[in-house]
Every structure is written in C-alpha cells, then in structure tokens.
Write an enzyme that holds these catalytic residues in place. Structure first.
Site, mmCIF file in Angstrom:
data_model
loop_
_atom_site.group_PDB
_atom_site.id
_atom_site.type_symbol
_atom_site.label_atom_id
_atom_site.label_comp_id
_atom_site.label_asym_id
_atom_site.label_seq_id
_atom_site.Cartn_x
_atom_site.Cartn_y
_atom_site.Cartn_z
ATOM 1 N N VAL A 1 -18.496 30.309 7.424
ATOM 2 C CA VAL A 1 -17.647 31.164 6.579
ATOM 3 C C VAL A 1 -18.262 32.651 6.502
ATOM 4 O O VAL A 1 -17.255 33.563 6.443
ATOM 5 C CB VAL A 1 -17.499 30.571 5.289
ATOM 6 C CG1 VAL A 1 -16.943 31.309 4.136
ATOM 7 C CG2 VAL A 1 -16.871 29.149 5.469
ATOM 8 N N GLU B 1 -15.337 21.567 3.682
ATOM 9 C CA GLU B 1 -14.519 21.697 2.312
ATOM 10 C C GLU B 1 -13.984 20.177 1.863
ATOM 11 O O GLU B 1 -14.226 20.224 0.461
ATOM 12 C CB GLU B 1 -13.439 22.435 2.560
ATOM 13 C CG GLU B 1 -13.489 23.962 2.781
ATOM 14 C CD GLU B 1 -14.569 24.785 2.238
ATOM 15 O OE1 GLU B 1 -14.231 24.694 0.766
ATOM 16 O OE2 GLU B 1 -15.489 25.460 2.677
ATOM 17 N N LEU C 1 -23.750 23.976 7.552
ATOM 18 C CA LEU C 1 -23.136 25.038 8.444
ATOM 19 C C LEU C 1 -22.173 25.968 7.697
ATOM 20 O O LEU C 1 -21.558 26.660 8.256
ATOM 21 C CB LEU C 1 -22.439 24.165 9.448
ATOM 22 C CG LEU C 1 -23.074 23.306 10.198
ATOM 23 C CD1 LEU C 1 -22.229 22.696 11.453
ATOM 24 C CD2 LEU C 1 -23.875 24.274 11.279
ATOM 25 N N ARG C 2 -22.058 25.642 6.472
ATOM 26 C CA ARG C 2 -21.017 26.574 5.790
ATOM 27 C C ARG C 2 -21.248 27.915 5.774
ATOM 28 O O ARG C 2 -20.265 28.612 6.037
ATOM 29 C CB ARG C 2 -20.773 26.071 4.157
ATOM 30 C CG ARG C 2 -19.661 26.695 3.780
ATOM 31 C CD ARG C 2 -19.214 26.004 1.977
ATOM 32 N NE ARG C 2 -17.840 26.700 1.782
ATOM 33 C CZ ARG C 2 -17.633 27.860 1.322
ATOM 34 N NH1 ARG C 2 -18.611 28.817 1.343
ATOM 35 N NH2 ARG C 2 -16.423 28.033 1.047
ATOM 36 N N LYS C 3 -22.480 28.342 5.512
ATOM 37 C CA LYS C 3 -22.660 29.912 5.384
ATOM 38 C C LYS C 3 -22.406 30.530 6.789
ATOM 39 O O LYS C 3 -21.647 31.397 7.048
ATOM 40 C CB LYS C 3 -24.232 30.225 5.106
ATOM 41 C CG LYS C 3 -24.624 31.576 4.956
ATOM 42 C CD LYS C 3 -25.719 31.917 4.393
ATOM 43 C CE LYS C 3 -26.270 33.473 4.333
ATOM 44 N NZ LYS C 3 -27.237 33.733 3.593
#
Length: 139
Positions: free
Chosen positions: A102, A49, A97-99
C-alpha cells in the site's frame, strides 16, 4: 451481551472465494507478466483488508484488548482462539505485506510470484470457517 456486527463480518468473509479464486488463477497461469502480477498484488491487498477488517470487528464486538497494529489484530484473535495456529502464522506473514503493498507499491516486485500466493487461498477459506465456527460458539 456483546454487539458483534455479524452482517459486516459476513460481507467480508463472502469476498474470500473471489480473492482465493483470483490467487489460484494467477498462480496457475503465472507467466511473470504485468497482468498476473497486478492480479496477485490486488488479491494480496484485498486478503489483508478482509482479515484485518474481520479481526477488528471481532475485537470490537467481543471487547477484546485493543490492537496496536495489523499484526496485533492477528495475534489478539489468535489468542482468543478465533483461528488455528497454522492459519495465524500465514495471516501474520500476510499482514506484514500491507506496508509494501500500500505504501511502497512503487518498489513491489510485480514480475515475481510471491510465496504466499500459492498457500493463501486455502488459508483464507480456513480462516472463514474458523471465524464462522467461533461466532457460532460464542454467540
């Protein structure tokens, strides 16, 4: 003249020391348990973020080309010489790595130390230096 929201950029960059500290502590004390797994997971998420928020502020403020994804935010800011190639490579891996973190959190392996966790603290700190240097140069 550009309007770059330096206050919001700085607020986000100021979160980096705590994120880096959390990752360092998780790595140093890693036991494969749930608590450090959750610390690592949250620190990785916060790092994503921070770098994407800062990148978005820079893209908007300096009227760079529009980003179509989190990876594109990293690519655009790298192309505009905000960060070094070494920092870019790690942050590109990070934002991917966000998907999983999250949206697919139910499948995230919390009992395994992620390879980025040990290198990311230094990279985040270098990212902050790169951004601040870029702002001084461009403004």
């Amino acid at each position: 003249m550009y309007y770059v929201n330096q206050e919001q950029i700085e607020r986000r960059l100021n979160a980096i020391p705590e994120i880096a500290s959390g990752l360092r502590q998780a790595v140093e004390s890693w036991d494969g348990g749930l608590i450090f797994g959750l610390v690592q997971e949250r620190a990785l998420h916060l790092a994503i973020e921070v770098v994407t928020d800062v990148g978005s502020y820079l893209i908007d403020g300096f009227i760079m080309r529009d980003a179509s994804s989190y990876e594109d935010i990293m690519d655009i800011t790298h192309e505009e010489k905000v960060m070094t190639s070494e920092v870019h490579t790690v942050l590109l891996e990070l934002v991917r790595l966000r998907k999983p973190l999250v949206q697919e959190y139910y499948d995230w392996e919390r009992h395994t130390l992620h390879p980025l966790s040990s290198v990311l603290p230094d990279v985040l700190e270098q990212f902050a230096v790169n951004v601040r240097d870029y702002l001084k140069q461009e403004l």
